[in-house]
Design a protein around this motif. Sequence first.
Motif, PDB file in Angstrom:
ATOM      1  N   PHE A  59     -26.890  -8.779  10.093  1.00  0.00           N
ATOM      2  CA  PHE A  59     -26.384 -10.003   9.466  1.00  0.00           C
ATOM      3  C   PHE A  59     -27.456 -11.022   9.102  1.00  0.00           C
ATOM      4  O   PHE A  59     -27.154 -12.009   8.430  1.00  0.00           O
ATOM      5  N   GLN A  60     -28.687 -10.793   9.523  1.00  0.00           N
ATOM      6  CA  GLN A  60     -29.766 -11.701   9.143  1.00  0.00           C
ATOM      7  C   GLN A  60     -30.853 -10.917   8.400  1.00  0.00           C
ATOM      8  O   GLN A  60     -30.570  -9.860   7.842  1.00  0.00           O
ATOM      9  N   ASP A  61     -32.065 -11.403   8.394  1.00  0.00           N
ATOM     10  CA  ASP A  61     -33.132 -10.778   7.606  1.00  0.00           C
ATOM     11  C   ASP A  61     -33.830  -9.630   8.328  1.00  0.00           C
ATOM     12  O   ASP A  61     -34.802  -9.079   7.815  1.00  0.00           O
ATOM     13  N   GLY A  62     -33.342  -9.274   9.514  1.00  0.00           N
ATOM     14  CA  GLY A  62     -33.972  -8.203  10.270  1.00  0.00           C
ATOM     15  C   GLY A  62     -35.276  -8.651  10.907  1.00  0.00           C
ATOM     16  O   GLY A  62     -35.636  -9.834  10.879  1.00  0.00           O
ATOM     17  N   PHE A  63     -35.984  -7.690  11.477  1.00  0.00           N
ATOM     18  CA  PHE A  63     -37.240  -8.005  12.158  1.00  0.00           C
ATOM     19  C   PHE A  63     -38.393  -7.905  11.174  1.00  0.00           C
ATOM     20  O   PHE A  63     -39.237  -7.005  11.247  1.00  0.00           O
ATOM     21  N   SER A  64     -38.414  -8.835  10.242  1.00  0.00           N
ATOM     22  CA  SER A  64     -39.483  -8.895   9.254  1.00  0.00           C
ATOM     23  C   SER A  64     -40.742  -9.475   9.893  1.00  0.00           C
ATOM     24  O   SER A  64     -40.725  -9.937  11.042  1.00  0.00           O
ATOM     25  N   THR A  65     -41.809  -9.462   9.127  1.00  0.00           N
ATOM     26  CA  THR A  65     -43.063 -10.029   9.633  1.00  0.00           C
ATOM     27  C   THR A  65     -42.899 -11.497   9.992  1.00  0.00           C
ATOM     28  O   THR A  65     -43.445 -11.978  11.000  1.00  0.00           O
ATOM     29  N   ASP A  66     -42.115 -12.209   9.182  1.00  0.00           N
ATOM     30  CA  ASP A  66     -41.905 -13.641   9.431  1.00  0.00           C
ATOM     31  C   ASP A  66     -41.233 -13.911  10.776  1.00  0.00           C
ATOM     32  O   ASP A  66     -41.439 -14.970  11.371  1.00  0.00           O
ATOM     33  N   PHE A  67     -40.418 -12.942  11.229  1.00  0.00           N
ATOM     34  CA  PHE A  67     -39.716 -13.120  12.503  1.00  0.00           C
ATOM     35  C   PHE A  67     -40.706 -13.285  13.652  1.00  0.00           C
ATOM     36  O   PHE A  67     -40.433 -14.010  14.621  1.00  0.00           O
ATOM     37  N   PHE A  68     -41.855 -12.599  13.553  1.00  0.00           N
ATOM     38  CA  PHE A  68     -42.832 -12.622  14.643  1.00  0.00           C
ATOM     39  C   PHE A  68     -43.992 -13.585  14.372  1.00  0.00           C
ATOM     40  O   PHE A  68     -44.884 -13.714  15.209  1.00  0.00           O
ATOM     41  N   LEU A  69     -43.970 -14.234  13.205  1.00  0.00           N
ATOM     42  CA  LEU A  69     -45.025 -15.202  12.890  1.00  0.00           C
ATOM     43  C   LEU A  69     -44.594 -16.583  13.360  1.00  0.00           C
ATOM     44  O   LEU A  69     -44.037 -17.373  12.603  1.00  0.00           O
ATOM     45  N   LEU A  70     -44.862 -16.863  14.608  1.00  0.00           N
ATOM     46  CA  LEU A  70     -44.493 -18.152  15.194  1.00  0.00           C
ATOM     47  C   LEU A  70     -45.742 -19.017  15.362  1.00  0.00           C
ATOM     48  O   LEU A  70     -46.862 -18.511  15.475  1.00  0.00           O
ATOM     49  N   SER A  71     -45.506 -20.307  15.379  1.00  0.00           N
ATOM     50  CA  SER A  71     -46.618 -21.229  15.621  1.00  0.00           C
ATOM     51  C   SER A  71     -47.073 -21.119  17.078  1.00  0.00           C
ATOM     52  O   SER A  71     -46.334 -20.627  17.943  1.00  0.00           O
ATOM     53  N   ILE A  72     -48.267 -21.576  17.336  1.00  0.00           N
ATOM     54  CA  ILE A  72     -48.805 -21.526  18.703  1.00  0.00           C
ATOM     55  C   ILE A  72     -47.923 -22.349  19.649  1.00  0.00           C
ATOM     56  O   ILE A  72     -47.656 -21.938  20.788  1.00  0.00           O
ATOM     57  N   SER A  73     -47.453 -23.499  19.156  1.00  0.00           N
ATOM     58  CA  SER A  73     -46.612 -24.348  20.009  1.00  0.00           C
ATOM     59  C   SER A  73     -45.289 -23.648  20.328  1.00  0.00           C
ATOM     60  O   SER A  73     -44.803 -23.718  21.470  1.00  0.00           O
ATOM     61  N   ASP A  74     -44.686 -22.958  19.343  1.00  0.00           N
ATOM     62  CA  ASP A  74     -43.442 -22.230  19.589  1.00  0.00           C
ATOM     63  C   ASP A  74     -43.640 -21.129  20.616  1.00  0.00           C
ATOM     64  O   ASP A  74     -42.794 -20.931  21.498  1.00  0.00           O
ATOM     65  N   TRP A  75     -44.731 -20.389  20.505  1.00  0.00           N
ATOM     66  CA  TRP A  75     -45.021 -19.341  21.492  1.00  0.00           C
ATOM     67  C   TRP A  75     -45.162 -19.947  22.885  1.00  0.00           C
ATOM     68  O   TRP A  75     -44.637 -19.410  23.866  1.00  0.00           O
ATOM     69  N   GLY A  76     -45.839 -21.072  22.972  1.00  0.00           N
ATOM     70  CA  GLY A  76     -46.021 -21.724  24.266  1.00  0.00           C
ATOM     71  C   GLY A  76     -44.708 -22.179  24.861  1.00  0.00           C
ATOM     72  O   GLY A  76     -44.429 -21.934  26.049  1.00  0.00           O
ATOM     73  N   TYR A  77     -43.881 -22.835  24.040  1.00  0.00           N
ATOM     74  CA  TYR A  77     -42.583 -23.311  24.526  1.00  0.00           C
ATOM     75  C   TYR A  77     -41.669 -22.143  24.908  1.00  0.00           C
ATOM     76  O   TYR A  77     -40.918 -22.221  25.901  1.00  0.00           O
TER      77      TYR A  77
END
Length: 299
Positions: free
Chosen positions: A195-213
């Motif tokens: 129902f969404q865009d799947g596990f595209s590259t963008d799904f795993f491209l998070l900012s450093i702050s998001d990864w930390g949180y």
Amino acid sequence: MPNAKVKNYLHLHLLVFIAGFTAILGELISIGSTALVWYRMFIAGILMYIYIKLIKLKIQVPFKTKLKFFGAGIIIALHWITFFEAINQSNVSITLAMFSTGAFFASFIEPLIYRRKIIWYEIVFGMIVILGVFLITQSEIKYIYGIILGLVSALFSTVFAVINGRFIANHRATVISFYEFASGVVFLSLFIVLFQDGFSTDFFLLSISDWGYLLILASVCTAYAFIGSVDVMRYISPFTVILTYNLEPLYGIAMALILFPETEIMSTQFYYGAFLILSTVLADGILKNYKTYKKRNTL
């Protein structure tokens, strides 16, 4: 002995503070609620599995039991999604105020699951909670979608808690949690693919702050908080634990006011409504646990 008791009380309040901080992280993390919950359950599941291996805990359960755990995992995933989406649609204060209505839902769900009579004061408290929600809705109608999602989240949370209450009688809490996290990840993975865009590259491209949180959310606010809450109940009475956890919305709203004053300062009517809901939750916890305590001491 007194020092050990104080240490455990401080640990309990730290756990409640961490629970309230979860909503703050929901405000800080910039990704969508579905992806946020997927990461939370995935990372927490891995950490829980490492913990299981370290303590050499056996996690084998019958297939039918796994199916029950999987169902509960889907419910907790839906609870977290609606919780974080409520924050996105409104703010931390609105979401936590609505989350407090879980005690109201429990007063009707528990009698259905456990086949007990509805207690008279639960009806009275329920009416007060409805009044509190009405006051908040009237004063903050612009956040109506967040209010509705917060109520739905509280409902899912209550159903999950009641179901888990039956599981815990026969299974280790760590085992239950691991299977629930795993099933939540599977459920959300299917939802994201279908129902969404799947596990595209963008799904795993998070900012450093998001990864930390996200790491803080999954490790401290999920895996550690869960294990810690189980451990603290060995030393502190259930009455104290339950009553203290009712302070979670107060801690969360106070932190939100300090960290996000521009978006979290609400109308006077909101605080009247929130006070009605929170005081009702505390009164309900005191009455229920006092009756349990009194009953045990008269046997």
